[in-house]
Design a protein around this motif. Structure first.
Motif, PDB file in Angstrom:
ATOM      1  N   ALA A  58     -15.509  -2.822  51.849  1.00 47.10           N
ATOM      2  CA  ALA A  58     -16.195  -1.232  51.891  1.00 47.10           C
ATOM      3  C   ALA A  58     -15.751  -0.471  50.691  1.00 47.10           C
ATOM      4  CB  ALA A  58     -15.390  -0.655  53.133  1.00 47.10           C
ATOM      5  N   PRO A  59     -16.411   0.826  50.353  1.00 47.28           N
ATOM      6  CA  PRO A  59     -15.974   1.467  49.032  1.00 47.28           C
ATOM      7  C   PRO A  59     -14.423   1.729  49.238  1.00 47.28           C
ATOM      8  CG  PRO A  59     -18.041   1.986  50.020  1.00 47.28           C
ATOM      9  CD  PRO A  59     -17.426   0.825  50.873  1.00 47.28           C
ATOM     10  N   ALA A 135     -15.975   4.482  36.499  1.00 46.74           N
ATOM     11  CA  ALA A 135     -17.385   4.478  36.853  1.00 46.74           C
ATOM     12  C   ALA A 135     -17.395   4.856  38.189  1.00 46.74           C
ATOM     13  CB  ALA A 135     -17.863   3.184  36.906  1.00 46.74           C
ATOM     14  N   ARG A 136     -16.532   4.553  39.243  1.00 48.01           N
ATOM     15  CA  ARG A 136     -16.515   4.973  40.763  1.00 48.01           C
ATOM     16  C   ARG A 136     -16.356   6.719  40.792  1.00 48.01           C
ATOM     17  NH1 ARG A 136     -15.706   0.087  43.262  1.00 48.01           N
ATOM     18  NH2 ARG A 136     -15.988   1.317  45.389  1.00 48.01           N
ATOM     19  N   VAL A 137     -15.494   7.266  39.918  1.00 48.13           N
ATOM     20  CA  VAL A 137     -15.459   8.651  39.997  1.00 48.13           C
ATOM     21  C   VAL A 137     -16.505   9.424  39.889  1.00 48.13           C
ATOM     22  CG1 VAL A 137     -12.989   8.335  39.573  1.00 48.13           C
ATOM     23  CG2 VAL A 137     -14.361   8.665  37.865  1.00 48.13           C
ATOM     24  N   LEU A 138     -17.476   8.719  39.023  1.00 49.22           N
ATOM     25  CA  LEU A 138     -18.754   9.194  38.604  1.00 49.22           C
ATOM     26  C   LEU A 138     -20.130   8.748  39.330  1.00 49.22           C
ATOM     27  CD1 LEU A 138     -18.582   9.118  34.578  1.00 49.22           C
ATOM     28  CD2 LEU A 138     -18.537  11.125  36.091  1.00 49.22           C
ATOM     29  N   GLY A 139     -19.508   8.061  40.894  1.00 48.48           N
ATOM     30  CA  GLY A 139     -20.592   7.670  41.670  1.00 48.48           C
ATOM     31  C   GLY A 139     -21.202   6.468  41.332  1.00 48.48           C
ATOM     32  N   ARG A 140     -20.817   5.730  40.498  1.00 49.08           N
ATOM     33  CA  ARG A 140     -21.396   4.312  40.211  1.00 49.08           C
ATOM     34  C   ARG A 140     -20.601   3.135  40.801  1.00 49.08           C
ATOM     35  NH1 ARG A 140     -26.426   4.435  37.217  1.00 49.08           N
ATOM     36  NH2 ARG A 140     -26.874   6.487  36.292  1.00 49.08           N
ATOM     37  N   ILE A 141     -20.865   2.505  41.834  1.00 53.13           N
ATOM     38  CA  ILE A 141     -20.552   1.615  42.791  1.00 53.13           C
ATOM     39  C   ILE A 141     -21.239   0.233  42.715  1.00 53.13           C
ATOM     40  CG2 ILE A 141     -19.586   0.671  44.638  1.00 53.13           C
ATOM     41  CD1 ILE A 141     -18.871   3.487  45.303  1.00 53.13           C
ATOM     42  N   ASP A 142     -20.835  -0.993  42.188  1.00 53.40           N
ATOM     43  CA  ASP A 142     -21.591  -2.207  42.661  1.00 53.40           C
ATOM     44  C   ASP A 142     -20.793  -3.141  43.345  1.00 53.40           C
ATOM     45  OD1 ASP A 142     -22.415  -4.891  42.131  1.00 53.40           O
ATOM     46  OD2 ASP A 142     -22.770  -4.466  39.950  1.00 53.40           O
ATOM     47  N   PRO A 143     -21.249  -3.331  44.644  1.00 54.72           N
ATOM     48  CA  PRO A 143     -20.970  -4.007  45.620  1.00 54.72           C
ATOM     49  C   PRO A 143     -20.368  -5.513  45.425  1.00 54.72           C
ATOM     50  CG  PRO A 143     -22.431  -2.695  46.589  1.00 54.72           C
ATOM     51  CD  PRO A 143     -22.469  -2.487  45.194  1.00 54.72           C
ATOM     52  N   GLU A 144     -21.347  -6.180  44.448  1.00 55.27           N
ATOM     53  CA  GLU A 144     -21.075  -7.419  43.997  1.00 55.27           C
ATOM     54  C   GLU A 144     -20.023  -7.667  43.179  1.00 55.27           C
ATOM     55  OE1 GLU A 144     -22.549 -10.400  45.074  1.00 55.27           O
ATOM     56  OE2 GLU A 144     -23.516  -8.843  46.620  1.00 55.27           O
ATOM     57  N   LEU A 145     -19.627  -6.512  42.198  1.00 53.73           N
ATOM     58  CA  LEU A 145     -18.595  -6.674  41.411  1.00 53.73           C
ATOM     59  C   LEU A 145     -17.178  -6.438  42.298  1.00 53.73           C
ATOM     60  CD1 LEU A 145     -19.397  -4.745  38.115  1.00 53.73           C
ATOM     61  CD2 LEU A 145     -18.577  -6.884  38.110  1.00 53.73           C
ATOM     62  N   ASP A 146     -17.325  -5.629  43.300  1.00 57.46           N
ATOM     63  CA  ASP A 146     -16.232  -5.537  44.261  1.00 57.46           C
ATOM     64  C   ASP A 146     -16.004  -6.834  44.651  1.00 57.46           C
ATOM     65  OD1 ASP A 146     -16.177  -2.816  43.449  1.00 57.46           O
ATOM     66  OD2 ASP A 146     -17.352  -1.921  45.568  1.00 57.46           O
ATOM     67  N   ARG A 147     -16.872  -7.401  45.328  1.00 58.45           N
ATOM     68  CA  ARG A 147     -16.848  -8.684  45.927  1.00 58.45           C
ATOM     69  C   ARG A 147     -16.014  -9.705  44.812  1.00 58.45           C
ATOM     70  NH1 ARG A 147     -18.456 -11.555  50.263  1.00 58.45           N
ATOM     71  NH2 ARG A 147     -18.836 -13.793  50.031  1.00 58.45           N
ATOM     72  N   PHE A 148     -16.452  -9.823  43.700  1.00 63.51           N
ATOM     73  CA  PHE A 148     -15.993 -10.557  42.599  1.00 63.51           C
ATOM     74  C   PHE A 148     -14.499 -10.416  42.437  1.00 63.51           C
ATOM     75  CE2 PHE A 148     -14.736 -11.612  38.392  1.00 63.51           C
ATOM     76  CZ  PHE A 148     -14.834 -12.952  38.332  1.00 63.51           C
ATOM     77  N   MET A 180     -18.351  -2.927  32.090  1.00 66.03           N
ATOM     78  CA  MET A 180     -18.646  -2.083  30.884  1.00 66.03           C
ATOM     79  C   MET A 180     -19.956  -1.518  31.117  1.00 66.03           C
ATOM     80  SD  MET A 180     -16.709  -3.952  27.659  1.00 66.03           S
ATOM     81  CE  MET A 180     -17.359  -5.513  27.943  1.00 66.03           C
ATOM     82  N   GLU A 181     -21.035  -2.402  31.566  1.00 69.64           N
ATOM     83  CA  GLU A 181     -22.310  -1.702  31.863  1.00 69.64           C
ATOM     84  C   GLU A 181     -22.684  -0.882  32.625  1.00 69.64           C
ATOM     85  OE1 GLU A 181     -26.736  -3.807  32.316  1.00 69.64           O
ATOM     86  OE2 GLU A 181     -25.055  -4.731  33.391  1.00 69.64           O
ATOM     87  N   LEU A 182     -21.825  -1.049  33.740  1.00 66.38           N
ATOM     88  CA  LEU A 182     -21.549  -0.009  34.985  1.00 66.38           C
ATOM     89  C   LEU A 182     -20.864   1.405  34.392  1.00 66.38           C
ATOM     90  CD1 LEU A 182     -22.107   0.358  38.021  1.00 66.38           C
ATOM     91  CD2 LEU A 182     -19.674  -0.298  38.270  1.00 66.38           C
ATOM     92  N   ALA A 185     -23.377   3.284  32.026  1.00 68.60           N
ATOM     93  CA  ALA A 185     -24.463   4.004  32.653  1.00 68.60           C
ATOM     94  C   ALA A 185     -23.978   5.228  33.710  1.00 68.60           C
ATOM     95  CB  ALA A 185     -24.944   2.833  33.807  1.00 68.60           C
ATOM     96  N   ALA A 186     -22.801   5.197  33.955  1.00 73.04           N
ATOM     97  CA  ALA A 186     -21.940   6.110  34.592  1.00 73.04           C
ATOM     98  C   ALA A 186     -21.773   7.358  33.743  1.00 73.04           C
ATOM     99  CB  ALA A 186     -20.459   5.920  35.136  1.00 73.04           C
ATOM    100  N   ASN A 187     -21.383   7.188  32.364  1.00 67.73           N
ATOM    101  CA  ASN A 187     -20.939   8.218  31.270  1.00 67.73           C
ATOM    102  C   ASN A 187     -22.198   8.592  30.896  1.00 67.73           C
ATOM    103  OD1 ASN A 187     -18.111   7.784  31.510  1.00 67.73           O
ATOM    104  ND2 ASN A 187     -17.952   6.199  29.939  1.00 67.73           N
ATOM    105  N   THR A 188     -23.085   7.794  30.447  1.00 72.37           N
ATOM    106  CA  THR A 188     -24.620   8.417  29.855  1.00 72.37           C
ATOM    107  C   THR A 188     -24.999   9.140  30.895  1.00 72.37           C
ATOM    108  OG1 THR A 188     -25.409   6.186  30.116  1.00 72.37           O
ATOM    109  CG2 THR A 188     -24.580   6.696  27.922  1.00 72.37           C
ATOM    110  N   GLY A 189     -25.175   8.629  32.266  1.00 72.76           N
ATOM    111  CA  GLY A 189     -25.959   9.208  33.187  1.00 72.76           C
ATOM    112  C   GLY A 189     -25.506  10.772  33.467  1.00 72.76           C
ATOM    113  N   ALA A 190     -23.985  10.798  33.357  1.00 73.66           N
ATOM    114  CA  ALA A 190     -23.541  12.060  33.502  1.00 73.66           C
ATOM    115  C   ALA A 190     -23.438  13.024  32.273  1.00 73.66           C
ATOM    116  CB  ALA A 190     -21.916  11.807  34.193  1.00 73.66           C
ATOM    117  N   PHE A 191     -23.418  12.573  31.225  1.00 75.55           N
ATOM    118  CA  PHE A 191     -23.137  13.333  30.002  1.00 75.55           C
ATOM    119  C   PHE A 191     -24.044  13.077  28.965  1.00 75.55           C
ATOM    120  CE2 PHE A 191     -18.858  12.174  32.038  1.00 75.55           C
ATOM    121  CZ  PHE A 191     -18.687  13.281  32.715  1.00 75.55           C
TER     122      PHE A 191
END
Length: 523
Positions: A58-59, A135-148, A180-182, A185-191
Motif C-alpha cells: 500500500a502507498p 517523486a512521491r511528495v509530488l504525487g507520482r507513485i508507481d505500484p510496480e516499482l514499489d513491488r520491485f 529516474m523517469e518517474l 515526470a514529477a519535477n517537470t510536471g510540477a515546475f
C-alpha cells in the motif's frame, strides 16, 4: 554503546576497502552505522513479509520503505535515535515480522562475489529510494516499482545463486531507470521544463537563506513562505538546477543565485555565515561550531541537536533566523572553484533537443567532433582534480554535458562556444541522468545508430548510492566504455569487476591526458 562498524557503501571507504572501528570517514559514528544496519535488516524483513502477501505494498507501506532506505544513504542521517525511531515504526507497521534480518550475514558473506552483487543491488535500492521519495511528495507513485523494491530486498536477504543475483542486477538497473523517469515526470510536471539560465555567484546584501540538497518540493515550500518577507533564497550544491525550472525561477524573483560550490566544501564555505542553512537531502557533513547554530534539517535528514522541520514543512524558524542574522552588509561574491562569477544551468533534454537539427548538422559538418558526459558526485579526494583538468584539455570542437555536484569541478570554466552552443551544458541534478540518456537516445535516432556508436564518451565520478543506482541503470541499458573514478567501488569484488569489464568495458579513469587521447583515438 561500544559498537564496531562495517561500511563500504561510498567512495570514501577507508583504504578503498571499508570503514571499520568507531567511526567512518564521512563522520558517521559506529552507533549510527549500527542503527542503520538494524533499520536495513528490518526493511528486508518488512519487504519480505509484504511481498509474501502477493500484492504491491500500500502507498503508506511503500513510503515507509522509501524513507527507511533513504535514511541509510551517506551524509543523510547522523542521529542514531531518529534512525532507531524509523525501525520502531516498521515494527509497529508490521508486528508479525518476528525477527529482523541480520546485516552481519551480508557483511560477512564468505563468497565475495555474492556479497558484492547483493551490495550492488542494496546500495542501488538506497539511491533509487531517494528518487522515488522525491517523486512521491509530488504525487507520482508507481505500484510496480514499489513491488520491485520488496522483491529485490527479499532476494538480498535470501540464499541465492550468482546467476540469480546477476539477473537481479539487470532488473535493478531497469527499475532504477524507471525511478529516474518517474522523478523527471514529477519535477517537470510540477515546475515545467528546465530552461537555460545564468546564475550569479554573488550574495546580495540583506537577509538570506541557503537551501541545499535535491528536493524541489522543499524548495517550492520555502519560496512560498519567504515571498514578500525581504529574504533572498540561494541554492547550494545539488539544488543549483532549481533555477532552471520556470515555476520556481520565474514565479519567485527572490530566488537570487547560488551560494558556494559542491557539498564537500561546506565546512569552509559556511564558516560564520550570517544566514541559516536548510538541508533537504544527503549533502550534510559533520557540523562545525562556527555555523552549527544556523543549521536546520527537513525530510529524512537528521543531525543530533539540530532543529528539524517536520512533514508539515513549516519553515518559520528558518525565516526567523534569517531575519535575526541579517545577512551580509554588502554584496559578497563567492566565486566558483575556478574563479568564475556565474554559472549556467537548465540544459535538460528539452533545451538541448530544441537544437537537435543544428547539433546533427554541426556533427556532420565537422564543427562538433565529440561529446563528453563529465559529471556525477563530487567528493574530497584530491584526485578529483582529474575532472577539472580533463574538461580544460577537451578540444574546442567538443561539447561537455555535465550533471550532479561533480559539475562544480568545471561549471564555472569559460570554455567558449561551439556551433552556437556553450561548450559546457549543465543537464541538472544527478537524477537528470535520465535527461542525459534521452539526449543520447534522440541523437542516436537522428544518426540512425546505437548510443554506443555515437561520438559520445562517459567520464563519470561517483560518491554515494544515488550514483550507484545511475551506474546500474546505464549498465542495464547496455551503455559501454564508461570511465569511472576516482576509484572503482570497494563493494565490487574482483570477480564482479572482471565481468563488468568483459561485458561493458567498464574502466577506471587513469590520467586526463591519457584518457582523452584514448577516447579521441590519438594515443
Amino acid at each position: 554503546m561500544d559498537e564496531q562498524m562495517f561500511c563500504f557503501q561510498c567512495e570514501q571507504a577507508a583504504h578503498c576497502t571499508a570503514c571499520t572501528g568507531k567511526s567512518g570517514v564521512c563522520g558517521k559514528s559506529a552507533d549510527t552505522a549500527a542503527a542503520q544496519d538494524r533499520l536495513t535488516g528490518a526493511l528486508i524483513s518488512y519487504a519480505s513479509q509484504l511481498i509474501g502477501e502477493g500484492r504491491a505494498p500500500a502507498p503508506e507501506q511503500a513510503l515507509l520503505l522509501m524513507e527507511g532506505l533513504f535514511t541509510t544513504i551517506t551524509n543523510v542521517n547522523f542521529d542514531p535515535q531518529t534512525v532507531d525511531q524509523l525501525t520502531e515504526s516498521i515494527h509497529a507497521a508490521c508486528p508479525g515480522i518476528g525477527f529482523d534480518y541480520d546485516m552481519a550475514n551480508l557483511w560477512h558473506e564468505p563468497d565475495e562475489d555474492i556479497r558484492s552483487l547483493k551490495s550492488f543491488v542494496l546500495f542501488s535500492l538506497r539511491g533509487m529510494a531517494a528518487y522515488n521519495y522525491h517523486a512521491r511528495v509530488l504525487g507520482r507513485i508507481d505500484p510496480e516499482l514499489d513491488r520491485f523494491f520488496c522483491e529485490a530486498l527479499q532476494t538480498v536477504g535470501s540464499e541465492c545463486s550468482i546467476d540469480t543475483l546477476w539477473a537481479l542486477v539487470q532488473k535493478t538497473g531497469k527499475a532504477s531507470y524507471r525511478c529516474m523517469e518517474l522523478l523527471d515526470a514529477a519535477n517537470t510536471g510540477a515546475f515545467g521544463q528546465p530552461e537555460p539560465v545564468e546564475v550569479p555567484l554573488v550574495i546580495e546584501k540583506g537577509p538570506f537563506i541557503v537551501i541545499s540538497g535535491h528536493d524541489l518540493y522543499d524548495m517550492k515550500c520555502l519560496l512560498e513562505q519567504t515571498a514578500g518577507k525581504g529574504i533572498h533564497v540561494y541554492t547550494h550544491s545539488e539544488m543549483l538546477p532549481a533555477h532552471g525550472y520556470p515555476e520556481l525561477k520565474q514565479k519567485y524573483p527572490h530566488l537570487k543565485g547560488n551560494f558556494g560550490t559542491a557539498w564537500q566544501n561546506q565546512q569552509r564555505e559556511f564558516e560564520d555565515i550570517p544566514a541559516p542553512i536548510l538541508f533537504t537531502t544527503n549533502c550534510i557533513m559533520p557540523l562545525r561550531e562556527s555555523y552549527a547554530d544556523r543549521v536546520f534539517t527537513t525530510s529524512v535528514v537528521s543531525y543530533p541537536g539540530v532543529p528539524h522541520i517536520g512533514p508539515e514543512r513549516d519553515f518559520s524558524p528558518v525565516i526567523a533566523k534569517a531575519l535575526e542574522l541579517g545577512g551580509y552588509p554588502e554584496d559578497t561574491a563567492i566565486p566558483g572553484i575556478n574563479g568564475g562569477r556565474s554559472v549556467v544551468t537548465g540544459f535538460a533534454r528539452s533545451a538541448v533537443l530544441s537544437h537537435a537539427n543544428e547539433i546533427v548538422a554541426a556533427v556532420k559538418s565537422g564543427q562538433i567532433r565529440h561529446f563528453f558526459l563529465v559529471g556525477g558526485c563530487d567528493g574530497t579526494r584530491p584526485s578529483r582534480r582529474y575532472y577539472t583538468e580533463f574538461a580544460k584539455l577537451t578540444p574546442p570542437d567538443t561539447v561537455i554535458l555535465t550533471l550532479a555536484c561533480g559539475k562544480f569541478r568545471l561549471n564555472d570554466l569559460d570554455l567558449g562556444t561551439v556551433a552556437g552552443l556553450p561548450r559546457i551544458l549543465d543537464v541538472g541534478q544527478c537524477n537528470d541522468a535520465y535527461s542525459a540518456i534521452q539526449i543520447a537516445l534522440a541523437l542516436a535516432d537522428a544518426f540512425q545508430c546505437g548510443v554506443n556508436d555515437l561520438p559520445l564518451s562517459l567520464v563519470l565520478c561517483w560518491f554515494e548510492q544515488k550514483a550507484v543506482c545511475i551506474l546500474i541503470a546505464l549498465l542495464a541499458l547496455g551503455i559501454q566504455n564508461i570511465r569511472l573514478g576516482p576509484t572503482l567501488p570497494a563493494f565490487l569484488s574482483p570477480g564482479v569487476v572482471r565481468v563488468l569489464q568483459e561485458k561493458y568495458n567498464l574502466m577506471a579513469v587513469t590520467t586526463p591526458e591519457d584518457d582523452l587521447k584514448a577516447i579521441l583515438g590519438e594515443g
